[in-house]
Design a protein around this motif. Structure first.
Motif, PDB file in Angstrom:
ATOM      1  N   GLY B  95      33.158  11.487  64.032  1.00 44.39           N
ATOM      2  CA  GLY B  95      32.097  10.798  64.540  1.00 44.39           C
ATOM      3  C   GLY B  95      31.918  10.709  66.034  1.00 44.39           C
ATOM      4  N   GLY B  96      32.696  11.750  66.743  1.00 42.52           N
ATOM      5  CA  GLY B  96      32.678  11.765  68.194  1.00 42.52           C
ATOM      6  C   GLY B  96      31.278  12.175  68.743  1.00 42.52           C
ATOM      7  N   ASP B  97      30.798  13.065  67.869  1.00 41.72           N
ATOM      8  CA  ASP B  97      29.338  13.745  68.357  1.00 41.72           C
ATOM      9  C   ASP B  97      28.356  12.656  68.385  1.00 41.72           C
ATOM     10  OD1 ASP B  97      30.458  16.211  69.189  1.00 41.72           O
ATOM     11  OD2 ASP B  97      29.820  17.220  67.107  1.00 41.72           O
ATOM     12  N   ALA B  98      28.384  12.111  67.257  1.00 37.09           N
ATOM     13  CA  ALA B  98      27.370  10.842  67.102  1.00 37.09           C
ATOM     14  C   ALA B  98      27.551   9.731  68.174  1.00 37.09           C
ATOM     15  CB  ALA B  98      27.624  10.280  65.748  1.00 37.09           C
ATOM     16  N   ILE B  99      28.903   9.427  68.530  1.00 31.28           N
ATOM     17  CA  ILE B  99      29.203   8.442  69.549  1.00 31.28           C
ATOM     18  C   ILE B  99      28.801   9.025  70.771  1.00 31.28           C
ATOM     19  CG2 ILE B  99      30.907   7.194  70.678  1.00 31.28           C
ATOM     20  CD1 ILE B  99      32.558   7.265  68.253  1.00 31.28           C
ATOM     21  N   PHE B 100      29.047  10.141  71.151  1.00 32.07           N
ATOM     22  CA  PHE B 100      28.391  10.453  72.375  1.00 32.07           C
ATOM     23  C   PHE B 100      27.044  10.440  72.535  1.00 32.07           C
ATOM     24  CE2 PHE B 100      27.754  14.111  75.337  1.00 32.07           C
ATOM     25  CZ  PHE B 100      28.401  13.791  76.665  1.00 32.07           C
ATOM     26  N   SER B 101      26.232  11.015  71.611  1.00 31.92           N
ATOM     27  CA  SER B 101      24.710  11.277  71.687  1.00 31.92           C
ATOM     28  C   SER B 101      24.125   9.770  71.416  1.00 31.92           C
ATOM     29  CB  SER B 101      24.107  12.078  70.464  1.00 31.92           C
ATOM     30  OG  SER B 101      24.412  11.484  69.316  1.00 31.92           O
ATOM     31  N   GLY B 102      24.851   8.824  70.826  1.00 33.55           N
ATOM     32  CA  GLY B 102      24.326   7.437  70.747  1.00 33.55           C
ATOM     33  C   GLY B 102      24.509   6.728  72.201  1.00 33.55           C
ATOM     34  N   LEU B 103      25.573   7.187  72.798  1.00 38.02           N
ATOM     35  CA  LEU B 103      25.705   6.452  74.073  1.00 38.02           C
ATOM     36  C   LEU B 103      24.959   7.053  75.050  1.00 38.02           C
ATOM     37  CD1 LEU B 103      29.660   6.174  74.603  1.00 38.02           C
ATOM     38  CD2 LEU B 103      28.268   4.267  73.760  1.00 38.02           C
ATOM     39  N   LYS B 104      24.467   8.324  74.790  1.00 40.96           N
ATOM     40  CA  LYS B 104      23.700   8.724  76.023  1.00 40.96           C
ATOM     41  C   LYS B 104      22.357   7.990  75.736  1.00 40.96           C
ATOM     42  CE  LYS B 104      24.111  13.305  74.877  1.00 40.96           C
ATOM     43  NZ  LYS B 104      23.942  14.836  75.325  1.00 40.96           N
ATOM     44  N   PRO B 135      37.761   8.883  65.899  1.00 37.91           N
ATOM     45  CA  PRO B 135      37.270   9.398  67.094  1.00 37.91           C
ATOM     46  C   PRO B 135      37.817   8.253  68.207  1.00 37.91           C
ATOM     47  CG  PRO B 135      35.288   8.442  65.951  1.00 37.91           C
ATOM     48  CD  PRO B 135      36.626   8.069  65.062  1.00 37.91           C
ATOM     49  N   VAL B 136      38.224   8.957  69.361  1.00 35.24           N
ATOM     50  CA  VAL B 136      38.583   7.971  70.539  1.00 35.24           C
ATOM     51  C   VAL B 136      37.562   7.933  71.449  1.00 35.24           C
ATOM     52  CG1 VAL B 136      41.078   7.921  69.989  1.00 35.24           C
ATOM     53  CG2 VAL B 136      40.165   9.629  71.294  1.00 35.24           C
ATOM     54  N   VAL B 137      37.419   6.884  72.094  1.00 37.71           N
ATOM     55  CA  VAL B 137      36.568   6.800  73.684  1.00 37.71           C
ATOM     56  C   VAL B 137      37.679   6.328  74.522  1.00 37.71           C
ATOM     57  CG1 VAL B 137      34.794   5.416  74.808  1.00 37.71           C
ATOM     58  CG2 VAL B 137      34.639   6.335  72.304  1.00 37.71           C
ATOM     59  N   MET B 138      37.927   7.086  75.799  1.00 35.28           N
ATOM     60  CA  MET B 138      38.458   6.655  76.583  1.00 35.28           C
ATOM     61  C   MET B 138      37.805   5.838  77.770  1.00 35.28           C
ATOM     62  SD  MET B 138      41.292   8.105  75.628  1.00 35.28           S
ATOM     63  CE  MET B 138      42.411   8.157  76.924  1.00 35.28           C
ATOM     64  N   VAL B 139      38.180   4.788  78.407  1.00 35.93           N
ATOM     65  CA  VAL B 139      37.856   3.981  79.389  1.00 35.93           C
ATOM     66  C   VAL B 139      38.700   3.969  80.637  1.00 35.93           C
ATOM     67  CG1 VAL B 139      36.696   1.975  80.413  1.00 35.93           C
ATOM     68  CG2 VAL B 139      36.170   2.830  78.069  1.00 35.93           C
ATOM     69  N   ASN B 140      38.395   4.920  81.558  1.00 40.23           N
ATOM     70  CA  ASN B 140      39.237   5.216  82.561  1.00 40.23           C
ATOM     71  C   ASN B 140      40.736   5.422  82.266  1.00 40.23           C
ATOM     72  OD1 ASN B 140      37.254   4.391  84.365  1.00 40.23           O
ATOM     73  ND2 ASN B 140      37.573   2.373  84.577  1.00 40.23           N
ATOM     74  N   TRP B 141      40.693   6.278  81.095  1.00 41.88           N
ATOM     75  CA  TRP B 141      41.732   6.960  80.585  1.00 41.88           C
ATOM     76  C   TRP B 141      42.543   5.928  79.801  1.00 41.88           C
ATOM     77  CZ3 TRP B 141      40.093  11.390  81.146  1.00 41.88           C
ATOM     78  CH2 TRP B 141      39.166  11.710  82.057  1.00 41.88           C
ATOM     79  N   GLU B 142      42.046   4.813  79.440  1.00 43.07           N
ATOM     80  CA  GLU B 142      42.690   3.923  78.259  1.00 43.07           C
ATOM     81  C   GLU B 142      42.124   4.009  77.147  1.00 43.07           C
ATOM     82  OE1 GLU B 142      45.231   2.518  79.106  1.00 43.07           O
ATOM     83  OE2 GLU B 142      45.523   2.287  81.250  1.00 43.07           O
ATOM     84  N   PHE B 143      42.959   3.927  75.919  1.00 44.80           N
ATOM     85  CA  PHE B 143      42.497   4.284  74.676  1.00 44.80           C
ATOM     86  C   PHE B 143      41.488   3.152  73.827  1.00 44.80           C
ATOM     87  CE2 PHE B 143      46.201   7.232  74.985  1.00 44.80           C
ATOM     88  CZ  PHE B 143      45.575   8.369  74.526  1.00 44.80           C
ATOM     89  N   GLN B 147      36.644   4.730  66.861  1.00 43.76           N
ATOM     90  CA  GLN B 147      35.385   3.964  67.395  1.00 43.76           C
ATOM     91  C   GLN B 147      34.409   4.485  66.490  1.00 43.76           C
ATOM     92  OE1 GLN B 147      34.665   1.853  70.375  1.00 43.76           O
ATOM     93  NE2 GLN B 147      36.773   1.806  69.728  1.00 43.76           N
ATOM     94  N   THR B 148      33.162   3.413  66.574  1.00 41.44           N
ATOM     95  CA  THR B 148      32.003   4.000  65.799  1.00 41.44           C
ATOM     96  C   THR B 148      30.898   3.923  66.748  1.00 41.44           C
ATOM     97  OG1 THR B 148      31.359   1.587  65.455  1.00 41.44           O
ATOM     98  CG2 THR B 148      32.751   2.839  63.842  1.00 41.44           C
ATOM     99  N   VAL B 149      29.747   4.477  66.455  1.00 37.87           N
ATOM    100  CA  VAL B 149      28.752   4.465  67.396  1.00 37.87           C
ATOM    101  C   VAL B 149      28.313   3.150  67.602  1.00 37.87           C
ATOM    102  CG1 VAL B 149      26.157   4.838  67.773  1.00 37.87           C
ATOM    103  CG2 VAL B 149      27.665   6.508  66.262  1.00 37.87           C
ATOM    104  N   GLU B 150      28.378   2.209  66.839  1.00 38.90           N
ATOM    105  CA  GLU B 150      28.170   0.786  67.118  1.00 38.90           C
ATOM    106  C   GLU B 150      29.160   0.117  68.136  1.00 38.90           C
ATOM    107  OE1 GLU B 150      25.172  -0.791  66.917  1.00 38.90           O
ATOM    108  OE2 GLU B 150      24.636   1.086  66.163  1.00 38.90           O
ATOM    109  N   SER B 151      30.428   0.320  67.702  1.00 41.37           N
ATOM    110  CA  SER B 151      31.448  -0.312  68.601  1.00 41.37           C
ATOM    111  C   SER B 151      31.548   0.186  69.821  1.00 41.37           C
ATOM    112  CB  SER B 151      32.791  -0.173  67.880  1.00 41.37           C
ATOM    113  OG  SER B 151      33.344   1.270  67.866  1.00 41.37           O
ATOM    114  N   ALA B 152      31.029   1.506  70.031  1.00 49.78           N
ATOM    115  CA  ALA B 152      31.045   2.091  71.468  1.00 49.78           C
ATOM    116  C   ALA B 152      29.865   1.585  72.176  1.00 49.78           C
ATOM    117  CB  ALA B 152      31.008   3.818  71.215  1.00 49.78           C
TER     118      ALA B 152
END
Lengths: 780, 214
Positions: B95-104, B135-143, B147-152
């Motif tokens: 789901g990382g690709d989807a999260i990335f495009s979703g966040l963009k 899939p993981v999302v890092m915020v300032n290198w914290e885990f 994640q899902t698109v919505e949670s991100a």
């Protein structure tokens, strides 16, 4: 040096079925060269440390029956006993691996060979033919970049051509010590990069252009000028300084288009400096003197050679004359001047030192320099190198590189006696002894050296009274060798040729009757026709002319403003014959001006600071110009006292018979170190790139010159109330100049100025030498 | 070489010196020093490169070479919260690709850009060794794990709203980019023991080995 070679461990290995024995530590790629087996390579360079960056030299290796699992880079692996190497010639695996690497290298390399300067002499082009596939299988998009970018005013970078071998960055870091370029953006966009605000202003940057195995780095001056196969190359010798670099001069349609460093392991290895590489337009400037000129009614007019020679001979006939040679003449030309003065004009008033000089220096040269054979290899084996009156990076760059090599290789200890701790000294990790200019002698007296040490002495130490005496004394005490390094290429040769008042050719003291007999016999003249007393130096010759005692001057290639307070009065009254390339302060006042050939237009030799003869052939095939010695031979002929030779070969042959004097050298009387001047004193020397007359019409080169600044330390700045960048004015009774301050590591109460920058010609504008008191004030 | 930059205060310069003092060879200090520049400036500035070159007696080209190699060093201002979406194979498939495009789309910015309010910057990142939480999302290198698109999207909204959400593992609240950079420069923020240190999937193998789970 003893004849016994040090014992080296030897290793025997097999390459492509042939056994070869090489010293331990040899790289496989070098061992293969011993057998004549060439493994393709890009990043490998014998003078740079191995890096294994390009992977082109992959070979199959097994040791004692155990094979490496995959091909190895032969440029990074040292040989071992029992090693069996199979190169592309005997191993299908190695061959395929090399083809694969080549294909990868070409993925991003543009096919712009037809417009690339490197095309025709390109290792990538050549090796793509020998070790690559015929066709590319790559159908994607190649990397592209904005092109070219100026990484300095004289070096251009086409990033898409770069194969990332890191030769340039390694050269800059390891050899020159100027890591102003490095690999940036590592990853898919990896590229050679400068930091935007700090261009690649290294004195040695041209070498990166030469060793670039593709066309990524090119010189601004040569870009799009020629195809390599249209050039005619002639091995040459650099005329810019006394380092003695071997060069290659490339000429197309009678025009010099570029110069490259030649390969001479004993002298410059494979390097040279940017001045030697990129300063040659001076031979092709528009104001080059084309025909003989004769002054008539106060104005110079063109004349034929026979007329000009007759006028010159007439002007010199029967007059007491002086001869000034300049420091740039070849050995043969200097010899001709030396013989012309004695045998034709009957005077010892001859001097090659058209720069600050002293009697102490003249005696020092006669006693300790002429005939000496200190070599670059003595630096290689030295236990300690002392630099005094000498900034090697500025004043003899290849000496700098050689010392730096030993510093890197074996932590050679270097001591620098100087008023300013320069960047060059720091790069040599030199122990810096800060002394006020003039006080070098005192610092020398404190040193203890051995007979393995080398004292490297610059020509400007003569400005510090007693300095050269202290060098002589230190050498006597310790047995250390003296290496005298003049700035100009012709000085050492002129000294050996006898173009100085106290010496005849071969270092024969003028005061020695046997020496005079020797020379007179060789010249077939009466031995009592050579005057027995030492002649005057350059300054005294000018002064004697001003007093009317000398009535004729023969001046070859001298800029009087290189001297300290030249006296022009004599030039007005005496008959002046000038042999020159271009109009100068001398030709303006000369009665007869005769054009001469530049270095590329004649053959001859220079003698490096080592006393090593560096012969060269004529590089430009067609020239209307003749060498100084030929012209002098015509005048001598007209005066009825012929030189006995009219060709370079003839002069060289005759000088060869006189070159080695086995009699006693002149003795040297020590001079005391002068008392320091009060107040703020001047330190000043020439930088490599400056206003020099051989650097005209080289805007790209000039762009990398050091900025002209006045250097003072924080103590003096505080006293004056100035900060970095503020304007200060330095003045004497003679004149003044103003520059911005750069706070530097100087001794207290000393201001350092460039001697020959456009805005700072300390000799001409201030009229004083090192150690003189000057006034310095804030503002204009 | 560039003249000494004058924009840095004594405190900052002395902390650079403190980093240098940690190492037997001064040039080893280059990486934490670059982090400290980010801690102060929010990215690696020209002045930062120049002061490091001067302190370490390197050329600016050499410092720039290091700064331009590591993607952790940013050469444009990072957001207060730098959000990295892992798009390496496993995360991408999970789901990382989807999260990335979703966040963009959600933030209206592209890769390596920053929102107009300066709060959030976005980057697709390489593996962060958390495949078991993909899939993981890092915020300032914290885990932020699993994640899902919505949670991100909720996560970045919270960040922009100034809430300080807690990472799945690590400290109790997410640090700012500058605070995190300071920790990377080797200045301890005292929060190393907060929160969950190792999640369940990480410890699963160990537990099986110890016979605690079958």
């Amino acid at each position: 040096m003893t004849a016994v070679q040090p014992q080296t461990d030897l290793i025997t290995l097999t390459i492509d079925g042939f056994e070869v024995t090489v010293p331990k530590g040899t790289l496989v790629i070098r061992a293969a060269e011993q057998l004549g087996i060439q493994i393709p390579r890009f990043c490998d360079h014998p003078l740079l440390s191995p890096v294994g960056a390009c992977r082109q030299c992959l070979v199959d290796i097994e040791i004692n029956g155990r094979a490496f699992p995959k091909p190895q880079a032969s440029c990074t692996i040292p040989v071992e006993n029992g090693m069996v190497v199979k190169t592309q010639l005997t191993s299908e695996v190695a061959h395929k691996a090399q083809e694969g690497v080549m294909e990868f290298l070409l993925v991003n390399h543009p096919l712009d060979c037809p417009v690339c300067d490197k095309g025709g002499e390109c290792p990538l082009q050549n090796q793509a033919m020998t070790s690559g596939r015929g066709e590319s299988r790559f159908e994607g998009k190649k990397r592209t970049f904005e092109k070219p970018i100026n990484i300095s005013s004289q070096v251009l970078l086409d990033r898409e051509r770069c194969i990332l071998c890191a030769r340039c960055t390694r050269f800059s870091k390891e050899i020159a010590g100027d890591p102003f370029i490095d690999m940036g953006e590592r990853g898919a966009l990896q590229q050679v990069a400068i930091y935007e605000k700090d261009p690649f202003d290294s004195y040695f940057s041209g070498n990166t252009v030469q060793i670039c195995p593709v066309g990524a780095l090119t010189g601004s001056a040569y870009r799009f000028r020629s195809r390599p196969f249209d050039l005619v190359s002639t091995p040459s010798v650099c005329e810019h300084c006394a380092s003695g670099c071997s060069l290659r001069t490339d000429v197309r349609r009678n025009k010099t288009l570029r110069r490259l460093a030649g390969n001479d392991p004993e002298v410059n290895e494979e390097w040279n400096c940017d001045k030697g590489r990129w300063a040659f337009q001076y031979t092709m400037v528009k104001d080059r003197i084309a025909t003989p000129l004769i002054r008539e009614n106060g104005v110079l007019r063109e004349a034929s050679w026979p007329e000009a020679i007759a006028v010159a001979a007439n002007g010199l006939q029967g007059k007491k004359a002086g001869v000034l040679v300049g420091g740039r003449a070849t050995v043969e030309d200097s010899y001709a001047y030396a013989k012309f003065a004695r045998a034709t004009l009957g005077t010892n008033d001859i001097d090659f030192r058209s720069r600050p000089h002293s009697d102490e220096e003249r005696d020092f040269l006669a006693a300790h320099v002429v005939g000496s054979k200190v070599r670059y290899s003595d630096i290689d084996t030295a236990d300690h190198v002392v630099l005094v009156g000498f900034e090697p990076e500025e004043e003899s760059p290849i000496v700098f590189l050689r010392i730096r090599k030993q510093v890197r290789k074996r932590a050679l200890s270097v001591t620098a006696i100087s008023p300013w701790q320069t960047r060059g000294f720091k790069k040599l990790q030199a122990k810096y002894i800060g002394v006020a200019p003039g006080a070098e002698g005192n610092a020398l007296a404190q040193l203890s050296l051995t007979n393995q040490s080398v004292i490297v002495v610059g020509e400007r130490l003569c400005e510090s009274a007693g300095g050269l005496s202290a060098v002589a004394e230190l050498a006597r005490k310790s047995g250390a060798k003296i290496a005298w390094v003049p700035r100009r290429a012709g000085e050492r040769g002129a000294l050996e040729a006898g173009a100085i008042g106290n010496l005849l050719p071969g270092g024969r003291p003028i005061s020695d009757a046997a020496a005079r007999v020797d020379v007179a016999a060789a010249w077939s003249i009466e031995s009592d026709s050579i005057p027995t007393s030492a002649g005057s130096d350059s300054k005294a010759i000018f002064a004697a002319a001003a007093r009317g005692e000398i009535k004729a001057l023969v001046i070859g290639g001298v800029d009087p403003f290189d001297m300290h307070a030249p006296d022009f009065a004599g030039l007005e009254s005496a008959f002046v014959l000038s042999l020159e390339l271009r109009p100068s302060a001398i030709t303006e006042r000369a009665d007869v001006v005769l054009p001469v050939a530049a270095v590329t237009e004649k053959s001859g030799s220079f003698m490096s600071w080592e006393g090593r003869t560096r012969s060269f052939e004529q590089a430009v095939p067609e020239t209307p110009h003749q060498s100084d010695l030929y012209i002098l031979s015509l005048i001598a002929e007209a005066l009825g006292k012929p030189l006995g030779f009219s060709t370079v070969r003839g002069a060289a042959k005759e000088f060869g018979t006189l070159a080695n004097w086995d009699g006693a050298r002149a003795s040297f009387t020590s001079h005391p170190v002068a008392n320091a001047a009060q107040g703020v004193t001047l330190a000043s020397w020439r930088q490599l790139l400056d206003n020099g007359s051989l650097q005209v019409n080289e805007p790209n080169l000039a762009g990398t010159a050091r900025k002209a600044v006045a250097r003072i330390n924080a103590q003096l700045a505080a006293k004056l109330g100035v900060a970095n960048g503020d304007l200060v004015t330095i003045s004497t009774d003679h004149g003044a100049l103003s520059l911005n301050v750069e706070l530097s590591d100087l001794v207290d109460d000393v201001v350092w100025l460039p001697r020959n920058a456009v805005a700072s010609q300390s000799l001409r504008m201030l009229g004083v030498l090192n150690g003189a008191q000057v006034n310095i004030r804030k503002g204009l | 070489m560039a003249s000494a930059p004058k924009t840095f205060d004594e405190n900052f310069l002395s902390r650079l010196d403190a980093i240098i003092a940690r190492y037997p060879r001064s040039r080893s200090a280059i990486m934490p020093m670059l982090h400290l520049v980010q801690a102060r400036e929010g990215y690696v500035t020209a002045e930062g490169i120049e002061v490091i070159a001067q302190k370490l007696d390197l050329t600016t080209a050499e410092v720039n070479a290091v700064a331009s190699f590591y993607t952790q060093y940013r050469r444009t201002p990072a957001g207060e919260y730098h959000v990295g979406v892992c798009t390496n194979t496993l995360c991408a498939i999970m789901g990382g690709d989807a999260i990335f495009s979703g966040l963009k789309d959600h933030l209206g910015i592209e890769n390596n850009e920053r929102t107009a309010d300066g709060k959030v910057s976005l980057e697709h990142i390489e593996c962060n060794a958390a495949c078991d939480y993909a899939p993981v999302v890092m915020v300032n290198w914290e885990f932020f794990d699993n994640q899902t698109v919505e949670s991100a999207k909720t996560l970045v909204d919270d960040l922009r709203a100034g809430k300080k959400p807690a990472p799945t593992r690590g400290p109790n609240s997410v640090p700012t980019f500058k605070e995190a950079s300071e920790v990377l420069a080797g200045f301890n923020d005292g929060r190393a023991n907060e929160g969950i240190q190792a999640g369940d999937p990480t410890l699963l193998g160990l537990k099986i080995a110890k016979g605690e789970r079958k």
